[in-house]
Design an enzyme around this catalytic site. Structure first.
Site, PDB file in Angstrom:
ATOM      1  N   GLU A 128       0.816  -1.218   0.000  1.00 37.82           N
ATOM      2  CA  GLU A 128       0.000   0.000   0.000  1.00 37.82           C
ATOM      3  C   GLU A 128       0.848   1.265   0.000  1.00 37.82           C
ATOM      4  OE1 GLU A 128      -2.992   2.171   3.185  1.00 37.82           O
ATOM      5  OE2 GLU A 128      -2.951  -0.015   3.081  1.00 37.82           O
ATOM      6  N   ASP A 129       1.985   1.253   0.729  1.00 38.52           N
ATOM      7  CA  ASP A 129       2.704   2.503   0.983  1.00 38.52           C
ATOM      8  C   ASP A 129       4.119   2.554   0.413  1.00 38.52           C
ATOM      9  OD1 ASP A 129       0.529   3.429   2.422  1.00 38.52           O
ATOM     10  OD2 ASP A 129       1.259   2.621   4.305  1.00 38.52           O
TER      11      ASP A 129
END
Length: 714
Positions: A128-129
């Site tokens: 996600e990051d």
């Protein structure tokens, strides 16, 4: 990026720790120390291949406490990837971002999660990051870890906008349907974010706390992860109800402070002595209540006493020992029978097992007692986390605690899947938009009790408490329930609005006409999202049905034919002149019914069946009965009532059945439909009263007719 973290220890967390209400088996580590270890690891280079980096040594220690034979090399590789990919990222508190996946992994390690779950937890924010891709995770750690990481990865806000949060939860729930470890990681992730929420803006704290209260806490309860659920409740309580929280904190601090008498410890000592004298090996612990529990007890009982701030926990080795402990406690103390609950014989739907009771000590102090085995206690605290992989026993994992056996194909049925989770996954597919899904999810999770009803085909249905026959119909038949016309509950016909109780037997009756559908009034009786979404979708697709007025008043349809005399009746009037005798219209007696008569105005006599309610009324009014008897004629007149479900051609089929049986229709009345049920009343002339049973049987055989009986009314 999960940037909901701020200062390392929130005010709520500090209060919980300082008062000693929540006693955990392992002290929570200072996140700043983890952060420093992460920074040192980043500057000093990777750890040697033969040992774990110092920053996750505490995770390894907690993991080995539950799984002594676990292979920790995969954790080392996962940490190296997570630390390098998150390097340069910081939380709002200023800590290196790697402290967050480390803390989440520690929470799960302390609960006894197996290595695959911990590996995915360390990597849960990488896709996600960071620049790490799901394919890379799959290549390095396998499909199982990749599935868990993908399950907790948020959907792109740029694609979904305001719907990103509901759609993220929808995605997680679908993934949880195949592997509950997805939701375990999400719960641990939210717990750490709630622990470190202190310097966020108050409005954002409130928003996150409300979602946690409405969605995450009920999910933790249903998954049986009480250790996470209770701490989440306390943290939400501190944010959303600060005044009540401070009042509760002060009460706990006063009751548990230095110099305060520990009434519960005194009772625990007495209980331990009783069990030792009975040669029952047991561990007796004082289990302090968490903040929300104390608050609920105060609202329920008013003024709190010393034993109200905790409960006794008795841990034994075997199930039989639980009942032995219960017997000793109820023998040596005064039990409060109203407080006894057996969740061992009948476990809760979230796997929870325990005996609950309450006893009064000689000094009058009343203490609540939980009795369970060590195995039950682990499941009560960790829930599905204690079950490990739903795909069988992992190499580093002992046999799943109190879990189902693995199937021959390596698959295992998740014990939460057949009930609430299966229902949730079914209806979420039909939710037309994120708002409907979000509101329905919160409403579904608000139902914290479940009932089991039995189907007519020997299957069972798990439903939320308060469910009706409408809910049962959609749970069993899906969209085919649109044609449901009624139900039998415990063998008796019941309206669709009937609220079901635990253990009821339900038979759903469906119409043969596939074009029929629900009425708007069904929404008043539907409690489950699955039923409400399906009904609403059908009504939107058939606006003409939704526009029809409910139960529009219509005059009954009547058909009359030539009226001929009934069977011969004679009255014995003790020498008085003969009087005409006729059968009563309220019960329409026919030979060979046992009958009695009463004089009516005009000097005639009316004959009633002896079981007719009018007979009792007449006698209460002081009316003298008149002996009456049947004559020789076999022909008779009778009134029958046919209860049926409405369908095209029903009246024609019934009259055809009557004619085929050799009866003549004297009159017929059809009442307006009510909840798709229709009442037909026929007055019939029979050439032979002995044919009445055959006639009634022929009418019952007409499709849609569920009951035929003779009139029996005042």
């Amino acid at each position: 990026m999960s940037a909901e973290a701020t200062n390392p220890v929130s005010a709520a967390e500090a209060a919980v720790t300082d008062t000693g209400v929540r006693r955990r088996g392992r002290a929570r580590l200072e996140l700043r120390r983890i952060g420093r270890a992460a920074l040192l690891g980043a500057t000093a280079g990777p750890a040697p291949r033969d040992r774990l980096p110092d920053a996750i040594s505490h995770v390894a220690e907690a993991h080995r406490a539950h799984h002594p034979e676990a292979d920790l090399s995969v954790l080392r590789r996962a940490y190296v990837l997570a630390e390098s990919s998150h390097r340069g990222q910081f939380r709002k508190s200023g800590e290196p971002y790697i402290t967050h996946p480390l803390a989440v992994t520690l929470i799960l390690a302390e609960l006894g999660a197996e290595t695959v779950t911990l590996t995915a937890s360390l990597l849960h924010d990488t896709v996600e990051d960071t620049e790490v891709t799901l394919d890379q995770v799959r290549r390095e750690f396998g499909d199982e870890v990749a599935y868990l990481v993908d399950g907790v990865t948020k959907v792109e806000k740029i694609d979904y906008g305001a719907a990103a949060e509901p759609e993220t939860f929808r995605k997680m729930l679908v993934a949880t349907g195949d592997d509950v470890r997805v939701m375990s990681i999400k719960l641990a992730d939210r717990l750490h974010n709630m622990r470190t929420l202190g310097v966020m803006r108050p409005e954002k704290q409130a928003r996150i706390a409300k979602v946690t209260r409405d969605v995450l806490i009920p999910l933790a309860e249903r998954l049986g992860v009480q250790a996470l659920k209770t701490e989440l409740e306390d943290l939400v309580f501190a944010i959303l109800h600060p005044e009540e929280y401070e009042t509760t904190r002060a009460l706990i601090a006063e009751a548990t402070g230095a110099g305060s008498p520990d009434a519960l410890a005194t009772v625990a000592e007495h209980v331990g002595t009783v069990l030792r004298e009975a040669d029952i090996a047991a561990e007796v612990l004082v289990r302090p209540r968490h903040f929300v529990s104390v608050h609920r007890v105060r609202l329920k009982r008013g003024e709190l006493r010393g034993c109200d701030f905790g409960r006794l926990l008795v841990l034994v080795a075997e199930d039989a020992d639980c009942y032995a402990v219960l017997g000793e406690l109820h023998t040596c103390f005064t039990p409060l029978i109203s407080e006894f609950k057996d969740f061992i014989a009948a476990p809760k739907f979230n796997l929870y097992q325990s005996l609950h009771t309450a006893i009064a000590a000689p000094d009058g102090a009343v203490a609540e007692v939980l009795i369970r085995t060590h195995r039950m206690h682990k499941v009560a605290e960790a829930g599905v986390v204690a079950l490990g992989s739903p795909h069988g026993t992992a190499p580093d994992q002992a046999e799943p605690v109190d879990g189902p056996e693995a199937a021959e194909d390596g698959e295992r049925t998740d014990p939460t899947r057949p009930g609430w989770l299966a229902r949730l996954l079914d209806w979420q597919e039909s939710a037309p938009d994120p708002d409907t899904f979000w509101s329905s999810l919160r409403a579904d999770l608000a139902e914290d009790h479940e009932i089991t009803v039995f189907r007519a085909d020997a299957g069972t249905l798990g439903l939320p408490a308060g469910s009706t026959c409408v809910d049962a119909a959609y749970a069993q038949h899906g969209d085919a329930a649109h044609t449901c016309l009624g139900a039998r509950v415990n063998g008796r016909l019941a309206p669709l609005s009937t609220v079901l109780a635990d253990g009821d037997t339900v038979q759903l009756l469906l119409a043969q006409d596939s074009h029929s559908g629900p009425s708007p009034q069904w929404l008043d009786h539907a409690r489950t999202p699955a039923a409400r979404i399906a009904i609403t979708a059908w009504l939107q697709a058939h606006p003409e049905a939704a526009a029809q007025p409910a139960a529009a008043p219509r005059p009954p349809l009547s058909v009359a034919a030539d009226r001929s005399s009934g069977a011969e009746l004679h009255a014995d009037l003790d020498g008085a002149p003969p009087a005409p005798v006729r059968p009563a219209g309220c019960c329409t007696p026919v030979p060979p019914d046992t009958i009695t008569g009463f004089r009516v105005r005009g000097g005639s006599v009316t004959a009633h069946r002896t079981g007719c309610p009018a007979v009792d009324v007449m006698r209460r009014l002081g009316r003298a009965s008149v002996p009456v008897r049947w004559g020789d004629a076999a022909h008779c007149r009778v009134t029958l009532v046919a209860e049926s479900f409405g369908r095209p051609g029903l009246l024609a089929d019934l009259t055809e059945a009557i004619a085929t049986a050799g009866a003549e229709v004297v009159s017929a009345t059809v009442e307006p439909p009510n909840e798709q049920r229709v009442r037909h009343t026929y007055t019939l002339q029979l050439t032979d009263a002995a044919e009445l049973p055959n006639l009634m049987r022929a009418m019952r055989d007409v499709p849609g007719v569920y009951d035929v009986g003779r009139t029996h009314r005042l």
